[in-house]
Structure formats: structure tokens, C-alpha cells
Design a protein around this motif. Structure first.
Motif, short mmCIF file in Angstrom:
data_model
loop_
_atom_site.label_atom_id
_atom_site.label_comp_id
_atom_site.label_asym_id
_atom_site.label_seq_id
_atom_site.Cartn_x
_atom_site.Cartn_y
_atom_site.Cartn_z
N LEU A 209 0.84 -1.25 -0.08
CA LEU A 209 -0.17 0.11 -0.35
C LEU A 209 1.01 1.21 0.16
N ALA A 210 1.69 1.39 0.62
CA ALA A 210 3.00 2.77 0.69
C ALA A 210 4.02 2.61 -0.95
N ILE A 211 3.74 1.63 -1.66
CA ILE A 211 4.54 1.71 -2.46
C ILE A 211 3.23 2.33 -3.68
N ALA A 212 2.13 2.05 -3.27
CA ALA A 212 1.57 2.46 -4.42
C ALA A 212 0.77 3.65 -3.89
N GLN A 213 0.82 4.33 -2.67
CA GLN A 213 0.43 5.48 -2.43
C GLN A 213 1.62 6.69 -3.60
N ILE A 214 2.60 5.80 -2.97
CA ILE A 214 4.67 6.27 -3.68
C ILE A 214 4.45 6.42 -5.11
N VAL A 215 4.13 5.56 -5.88
CA VAL A 215 4.01 5.51 -7.04
C VAL A 215 2.35 6.38 -7.28
N SER A 216 1.26 6.34 -6.98
CA SER A 216 0.99 7.50 -7.16
C SER A 216 0.84 8.88 -6.73
N GLY A 217 2.40 9.16 -6.30
CA GLY A 217 2.78 10.63 -6.59
C GLY A 217 1.96 11.76 -5.39
N ASN A 218 0.75 10.56 -4.41
CA ASN A 218 0.08 11.46 -3.41
C ASN A 218 0.59 11.40 -2.32
N THR A 219 1.99 12.18 -2.22
CA THR A 219 3.12 11.52 -0.39
C THR A 219 2.80 12.88 0.33
N GLY A 220 3.45 12.85 1.17
CA GLY A 220 3.53 13.32 2.12
C GLY A 220 4.98 14.12 2.08
N LYS A 221 4.95 15.30 2.36
CA LYS A 221 6.14 15.76 2.79
C LYS A 221 7.83 15.64 3.59
N THR A 222 8.73 15.00 2.92
CA THR A 222 10.14 14.01 4.08
C THR A 222 10.86 15.14 4.01
N THR A 223 11.74 15.32 5.57
CA THR A 223 12.78 15.65 5.45
C THR A 223 13.94 15.02 6.02
N ILE A 224 15.19 15.53 5.86
CA ILE A 224 16.05 14.54 6.54
C ILE A 224 16.07 14.52 7.75
N THR A 225 15.50 15.36 8.89
CA THR A 225 15.22 14.85 10.32
C THR A 225 13.78 15.34 10.64
N GLY A 226 12.79 15.11 9.71
CA GLY A 226 11.83 14.46 10.50
C GLY A 226 11.02 15.95 10.67
N THR A 227 9.86 15.37 10.94
CA THR A 227 8.94 16.69 11.22
C THR A 227 10.04 17.96 12.07
N ILE A 228 9.14 19.04 11.40
CA ILE A 228 10.11 20.68 11.05
C ILE A 228 9.14 21.66 12.38
N VAL A 229 10.20 21.93 13.36
CA VAL A 229 10.33 22.32 14.46
C VAL A 229 9.22 24.05 13.80
N GLY A 230 7.85 24.25 14.39
CA GLY A 230 7.57 25.70 13.72
C GLY A 230 5.98 25.14 12.58
N VAL A 231 6.70 24.35 12.17
CA VAL A 231 5.73 23.33 10.69
C VAL A 231 4.73 22.78 11.22
N ASP A 232 5.63 21.36 11.82
CA ASP A 232 4.36 20.04 12.20
C ASP A 232 4.83 19.94 13.74
#
Length: 480
Positions: A209-232
Motif C-alpha cells: 500500500l505504501a508503494i502504491a501511494q508513492i507511485v501515485s505521487g500523492n505523498t507527504g513531505k519528508t525531510t532529513i530531520t523529520g518533522t519540522i519545528v514550527g510547522v509540524d
């Protein structure tokens, strides 16, 4: 304390329990029925114990740590678990007398003496009971998710599809009362094999299911340090979540508290420690691959907003039937995992009762219900009463405090250092007579100290999470 069991006492209890056995039955060197466990049954027990509810929170854990620290933490905990499990495997038999240690506490007593057994017993059995609570919570969440997925499919993703966990916890508890009547791990090898198959099934579904989500392009934002302070998250939430994520990963990797009990099911020859080391390598390797796939692909699919439970947090809604299958697999798997973790607790209390009132034969006698050679069913009055009471208490605790992420993190933090790291290393030092000032002694104790710091940080983060959850929780009214 009830959990402190010497190997001689346990052997004595085993002999008492088998007084009604057939005279022609083969016995092992300790007078117990011949063990029949193999490399594959041991591997199944380990996989059943390891790939549990913890795998479902790994995407969330990676999201808190980011692309670098997340995978590193996962590999670190897996490698530490594998290293210390090989040390612990050598503690099953006393290196001098060759006597068996039937459980973790007996191994500590045999190698480190009677003082440290008190700490070991407390950590082990509190964790085993806590894991049973955690698995009851997780099974109910997954069962409720099946009902919710049908609701969302019919009424839309924005519909109010809240479902109470309580009824599912009661049903799960009732099932465990029945399964708990099997005497020991050796009698439920079939359940561990089934549970292991289920764990692979739902992990694979999550990955697909995760692969299907990635292939569909409907993915969330990822970062090198994970959740962003002040945003997430806020800066404080970031710190607590990182600590809690470490606890979740530790919980997902730990199985040391039942390793000796699993090893006690193995037939010999070959030597039990050699088979157990191979089983540990196979199992940890398999689970680490699955964990990396579930954690990293889940994070890639959901990004920093990854749900705490990948299959029940409804990051996925469709295909609803496949999500239903995955959640049913989780419930079946946890039926077996619950037993793997609880059988040691059952054995300790029953031994204590039988030894204290050994003249009351009805407490130790087995009543045969079915005499089938391949699947005999027996009933014991002590087992029936004690295990039923235990399951009822565990189920009640789960109903009162159903916090998935917080409970998983706390259990992982509480058990990881003492049971997975400290005691195996100290027993290794004692067995090999390693000087504390030697290079090897300093290195392994430094490793133990570093793991202690990680466990403390994880425990602090998880406790804070429990406190926050308690502040907004109404007992018996939790809706999924």
C-alpha cells in the motif's frame, strides 16, 4: 517474590505435573517430556514475538527522526538485539553443571547470583504483563478499524465513523482465556507458526500500500530531520516525540524477555544454544528487512504527517477490503503473540501454587478432555482459575488506558536496557570471567551505558505522552 524460580524447583514442578504421563513417554535429561522444538519453530516464536504491534508505528517513528537518524536507529536497535541474544543463548545451561535454566530469572540467578534476580524478575514480568496490555489495545484497534473501513467506504472519508474499542477488547480477552489453557509454548507451536504467517501478511500489505501511494505521487513531505519545528510540531513536542520514537523502535526489536523460554522448547542434539543463535540470526534479519521497508516506505508515503498506526490510522482508505484483510491478520497474529509473552508469567504463578500446596493433588493433576494423539486437550484447575483471572485483569487495564503510541514506547524503553542489554552483557562477563578493566570489559560496559541513556530518554518521552493522553481521556469512552 513469586517470579523468582530456581531451576531445581522448576524441574521438581515438571516432574509433579507429569506423574500421570505414560510410562513409555520419552523424557529429557531433566525428567521433563522430550522437547520437540526445532530451528524453524524457534524462529516462528521469535518472529511472532518481534513482528508485532511495534511495526505499525515505525512510519511515525521514522517521521519524528528523519531520513538519517530513523534508519540508523532502527539498524542500531536490531544489531544490539542480535548481539545480546547470542550472549543470552549461552545462558540457557549452566556452563559448569550443564543444568538447564528454564526462564530468564533462573539464568540470571545461575550466572549472577540471587541479588540481581530481584531486579530482573521485576523488569521481566512487569514488561511481559505490559506487553499483554499493549497487544490487547492493538488488537482492539485493528478490529475496530475493520468496522471503520466499511463505514468510510459507504459514507465517505469525512463521515463520523467512531467505534468503541471496549467491546473488541472484551472479545479479544475472551479468546485469550481459551487459548491460555494450553499448558506451555511447546503446545502452541502451531499458533506461533500461524501468527508468524499473519505478521508477514500484514507487513507485506502495508509495504504494498505504501508503494502504491508513492507511485501515485500523492505523498507527504519528508525531510532529513523529520518533522519540522514550527510547522509540524513545536520545539518541545519535537524533543518528546524523538524520545518516544526511540522507545517505539526499541519495543519493536525486543524479544530477550522470552528468549530463554523459547530456547527451552528446543530438542537436543544439536546443542540448544547453537540452534537458538541461528534462529536469532534468521529472525532478526527477516524482521529488520520488514521494519526498514515498513518504516521507510511508510514515511515516504505519508511524510511528516505519518499516522501512529500505519494500518489503523487511515492514511490508507482504499482498497478497503485489503485493509480489512491486513487488520484481521493483525488480530490473528496478536492472538499468538499474546501467548508467547504470557506463558512465562503463567508458569511462575502455577509453580508457586503447586509447590506451596503440593499435597492437594487436584491442583497439579491434569484432566484429559480429548485423547487425540496429534492434538490432546487437558484441563488443570490451577491453570483454569489463574489464567482466567490474569486475562480479565489485563483486559481491564487495556480498557482503562488504551494509548497505543505511548504504551508501546514506554514498554520498549522500560525493557530494552535491563533485559536486552544489561543482564546478557553481565552474564557474558561472568561466564567468560572477563576483567572489568580489560579492553573487552570496558567496551561491552560502555555499550551498556550508552543503551541506558537511550532507554532513559525514551522512557521520559513516553511518560510525557501518557500524561498528555490521560489529560484528555475519559475511561470506557474511547472511540477509534
Amino acid at each position: 517474590m513469586l517470579w523468582i524460580v530456581g531451576e531445581e524447583d522448576r524441574a521438581e514442578m515438571s516432574l509433579q505435573q507429569n506423574t500421570n504421563a505414560s510410562c513409555s513417554q520419552e523424557l529429557d535429561d531433566d525428567g521433563r517430556p522430550k522437547r520437540t522444538g526445532t530451528l524453524w519453530t524457534a524462529s516462528s516464536h521469535i518472529v511472532t514475538a518481534v513482528i508485532g504491534s511495534g511495526v505499525l508505528s515505525l512510519a511515525w517513528a521514522i517521521a519524528q527522526l528523519g531520513w538519517i537518524a530513523g534508519p540508523i536507529a532502527l539498524i542500531f536497535f536490531s544489531m544490539i538485539t542480535l548481539f545480546t541474544s547470542t550472549l543470552l543463548s549461552d545462558c540457557y545451561r549452566n556452563p559448569i553443571s550443564g543444568k538447564r535454566n528454564y526462564n530468564y530469572s533462573s539464568a540470571v540467578k545461575s550466572n549472577l547470583g540471587t541479588i540481581q534476580i530481584w531486579i530482573c524478575g521485576f523488569c521481566q514480568y512487569v514488561n511481559l504483563c505490559g506487553t499483554a496490555v499493549g497487544y490487547t489495545i492493538t488488537a482492539s484497534i485493528s478490529a475496530a478499524a475493520v468496522a471503520k473501513s466499511h463505514c468510510f467506504h459507504k459514507k465517505g472519508h469525512e463521515a463520523d465513523c467512531g467505534v468503541s474499542y471496549t467491546i473488541y477488547m472484551i472479545i479479544f480477552g475472551a479468546s485469550q482465556i481459551l487459548l491460555s489453557q494450553f499448558p506451555d509454548l511447546q503446545n502452541i507451536s502451531w499458533l506461533s507458526v500461524l501468527a508468524a504467517i499473519m505478521s508477514f501478511s500484514y507487513s507485506t500489505i502495508g509495504v504494498v500500500l505504501a508503494i502504491a501511494q508513492i507511485v501515485s505521487g500523492n505523498t507527504g513531505k519528508t525531510t532529513i530531520t523529520g518533522t519540522i519545528v514550527g510547522v509540524d510540531v513545536t520545539q518541545t513536542e519535537k524533543v518528546w516525540n524523538v524520545f518516544q520514537a526511540l522507545g517505539n523502535i526499541a519495543f519493536a526489536c525486543s524479544f530477550s524477555m522470552v528468549l530463554i523460554e523459547i530456547q527451552d522448547t528446543l530438542k537436543s542434539p544439536p546443542a540448544e544454544n547453537k540452534v537458538m543463535k541461528k534462529a536469532s540470526i534468521i529472525s532478526v534479519s527477516i524482521t529488520t528487512v520488514f521494519y526498514m521497508l515498513c518504516g521507510c516506505l511508510g514515511y515516504s508515503a505519508f511524510g511528516n504527517s505519518a499516522p501512529g498506526n500505519m494500518l489503523t490510522g487511515f492514511g490508507f482508505y482504499e482498497p478497503f477490503w485489503l485493509i480489512d484483510i491486513a487488520n484481521i491478520c493483525i488480530v490473528i497474529h496478536l492472538l499468538g503473540a499474546y501467548q508467547v509473552f504470557c506463558q512465562p508469567v503463567f508458569a511462575v504463578m502455577e509453580k508457586t501454587v503447586i509447590k506451596k500446596w503440593q499435597n492437594i493433588k487436584i491442583l497439579s493433576s491434569e484432566m484429559t478432555l480429548t485423547n487425540a494423539t496429534s492434538f490432546p486437550v487437558t484441563l488443570n484447575i490451577t491453570r483454569l482459575i489463574w489464567r482466567t483471572v490474569f486475562v480479565v485483569i489485563i483486559t481491564s487495564l487495556a480498557i482503562i488506558m488504551p494509548f497505543f503510541i505511548d504504551v508501546m514506547g514506554f514498554l520498549g524503553a522500560f525493557a530494552f536496557w535491563p533485559l536486552t542489554v544489561y543482564f546478557p552483557i553481565e552474564m557474558y562477563i561472568s561466564q567468560k570471567k572477563i576483567a572489568g578493566s580489560s579492553r573487552k570489559g570496558i567496551m561491552v560496559r560502555l555499550l551498556s551505558f550508552l543503551c541506558l541513556l537511550v532507554s532513559l530518554a525514551a522512557a521520559i518521552g513516553s511518560i510525557q505522552g501518557v500524561v498528555v493522553s490521560l489529560g484528555r481521556y475519559k475511561p470506557f469512552h474511547t472511540m477509534s
